[in-house]
Design a protein around this motif. Sequence first.
Motif, mmCIF file in Angstrom:
data_model
loop_
_atom_site.group_PDB
_atom_site.id
_atom_site.type_symbol
_atom_site.label_atom_id
_atom_site.label_comp_id
_atom_site.label_asym_id
_atom_site.label_seq_id
_atom_site.Cartn_x
_atom_site.Cartn_y
_atom_site.Cartn_z
ATOM 1 N N GLN A 20 -7.328 -5.824 4.250
ATOM 2 C CA GLN A 20 -6.688 -6.364 5.446
ATOM 3 C C GLN A 20 -6.023 -5.242 6.230
ATOM 4 O OE1 GLN A 20 -3.940 -9.304 4.078
ATOM 5 N NE2 GLN A 20 -5.532 -10.837 3.760
ATOM 6 N N ILE A 21 -6.117 -5.335 7.558
ATOM 7 C CA ILE A 21 -5.475 -4.335 8.416
ATOM 8 C C ILE A 21 -3.993 -4.671 8.544
ATOM 9 C CG2 ILE A 21 -5.356 -3.384 10.744
ATOM 10 C CD1 ILE A 21 -8.329 -3.798 10.976
ATOM 11 N N ILE A 22 -3.151 -3.671 8.321
ATOM 12 C CA ILE A 22 -1.702 -3.827 8.454
ATOM 13 C C ILE A 22 -1.256 -2.934 9.603
ATOM 14 C CG2 ILE A 22 0.513 -3.446 7.338
ATOM 15 C CD1 ILE A 22 -0.892 -4.100 4.699
ATOM 16 N N HIS A 23 -0.601 -3.521 10.584
ATOM 17 C CA HIS A 23 -0.113 -2.785 11.749
ATOM 18 C C HIS A 23 1.340 -2.394 11.529
ATOM 19 C CE1 HIS A 23 -3.609 -4.887 13.374
ATOM 20 N NE2 HIS A 23 -3.710 -3.825 14.157
ATOM 21 N N LEU A 24 1.668 -1.164 11.931
ATOM 22 C CA LEU A 24 3.000 -0.604 11.721
ATOM 23 C C LEU A 24 3.505 0.037 13.006
ATOM 24 C CD1 LEU A 24 1.863 1.155 8.484
ATOM 25 C CD2 LEU A 24 3.379 -0.788 8.499
ATOM 26 N N ARG A 25 4.823 0.145 13.106
ATOM 27 C CA ARG A 25 5.447 0.854 14.229
ATOM 28 C C ARG A 25 6.254 2.017 13.674
ATOM 29 N NH1 ARG A 25 8.271 -2.830 18.635
ATOM 30 N NH2 ARG A 25 8.292 -0.815 19.646
#
Length: 85
Positions: A20-25
């Motif tokens: 799964q793609i996990i988006h981060l800042r």
Amino acid sequence: MNAQINPVLLATHHIIQDGQIIHLRGDEEPNQRLVDGVWHDLGRNAGVAKWASRINQKPVVRNAVKIAPPVIYPRKHVSGAYQGD
């Protein structure tokens, strides 16, 4: 005018974890992770820029699921022999 921005567009880094793609800042302190459309803090010293890929690069693949080793069972038609001998 109250236009809502897709939270994924605010991501600066991303990884693939367990498929799964996990988006981060990584541009805010503390760094944040996108979970169900809401940004959540990761902690003071998360250091997203050190271990995650920038959004315009191929994502880093991380696996967190442990795969159990196969069960050892006797070989067929060989007395006293086990798989892995």
